[in-house]
Design an enzyme around this catalytic site. Sequence first.
Site, mmCIF file in Angstrom:
data_model
loop_
_atom_site.group_PDB
_atom_site.id
_atom_site.type_symbol
_atom_site.label_atom_id
_atom_site.label_comp_id
_atom_site.label_asym_id
_atom_site.label_seq_id
_atom_site.Cartn_x
_atom_site.Cartn_y
_atom_site.Cartn_z
ATOM 1 N N ILE A 184 0.832 -1.203 0.000
ATOM 2 C CA ILE A 184 0.000 0.000 0.000
ATOM 3 C C ILE A 184 0.869 1.257 0.000
ATOM 4 O O ILE A 184 0.563 2.248 -0.665
ATOM 5 C CB ILE A 184 -0.954 0.001 1.210
ATOM 6 N N CYS A 185 1.969 1.223 0.742
ATOM 7 C CA CYS A 185 2.827 2.409 0.814
ATOM 8 C C CYS A 185 3.400 2.770 -0.554
ATOM 9 O O CYS A 185 3.586 3.945 -0.878
ATOM 10 C CB CYS A 185 3.950 2.205 1.833
ATOM 11 N N THR A 186 3.678 1.733 -1.379
ATOM 12 C CA THR A 186 4.219 1.990 -2.715
ATOM 13 C C THR A 186 3.166 2.607 -3.620
ATOM 14 O O THR A 186 3.415 3.612 -4.295
ATOM 15 C CB THR A 186 4.746 0.687 -3.348
#
Length: 376
Positions: free
Chosen positions: A161-163
């Site tokens: 998700i962070c990417t």
Amino acid sequence: MLVIGAGGLGCEILKNLALSGFKDIHVIDMDTIDISNLNRQFLFRQTDVGQSKAFTAAKFIMERVSGVTVTPHYCKIQDKSDEFYLEFMVIVCGLDSVEARRWINSKLFELLECGGVECLKPLIDGGTEGFKGQSRVIIPGESSCYECSLDMLTPPTTFPICTIANTPRLPEHCIEWASVLEWPRVRKGETLNGDNPEHIEFLYTLARNRAAEYQITGVTVSLTQGVIKHIIPAIASTNAIIAASCCNEALKLVGSLNPYLDNYMMYMADHGVYTYTFSHEKKEDCPVCGTEPVTSVVDRETTLEEWIQSWPHVQVKAPALSTRTSKLYYSAPPQLHEFTRHNLEKRMCDLVEENDVVFVTSPSINFQLRLRVCFK
């Protein structure tokens, strides 16, 4: 003869069986024809779009091959009774769903267990993925089963998700951002449908703008739909080769013409034409054909939620977990979910003892998994 699936592989299998002399064929498929199917599913025409694949394929085969009766079933395989499956000598699968394969595999082992050797139904399974494919013969009670080889499957591609939220680098990251983060924010409460052109166009526009912001190229409508629906590119020649192998094994089993495949054939054409045949061994801890629980080694401090997320080999959706003495976690119904969700944050050592067996059930499988917990 029962054929499960009337898609790219199923069309080839139906054609081969009919032309090989099989006179009584049944085909079951829950899907309808989409215009994107027409480039490789050659039993269908543009006028058939929206119609049942099973009924259309049956009609086409009977019009082209005289003396053949193809009986269509427009439904899920789970909708049919045990008596239905007991009617057939051999079952041939041309499915693109792991869940459906797991279901029919365990169903045939269940029939053998309940009814004895008279209820033994061989399963021929074919599958393709781009330029790669496989065919196998599963004899319940004799050979390894589909579940034994589950760890050979390519795990589904997922992106952190962070990417996708902060540092996208691929067109797929932009599409995942649009579907996972933006869709629920902008279209609150609306279910995303990968077959709805308006939904795909909406996501494509979001993803294209996101890609332009980060100087990423390659976002297209077809890629957007492929990412949303987890579509694997289909190659017609791969389907033809794997279908030929499956039908060859059906002829061997029904006519006792030659020894049948023992028991797994892999086809790889991405770097040439190469096949490899081997005997996949049974697993003693297979939940379908084995006798022992699967051993799961886990750190004592790991939470129940972390343990569940570390199960790529188990591959179940909405699991329910319990031991002989307690309910650990239930995804549904809502009352049990509310009653057990607090356990997700607890440490494994606070919930189970060393060598406890955890029983896992799920709507996506029709058998029970047994996981023996061993602490590091």
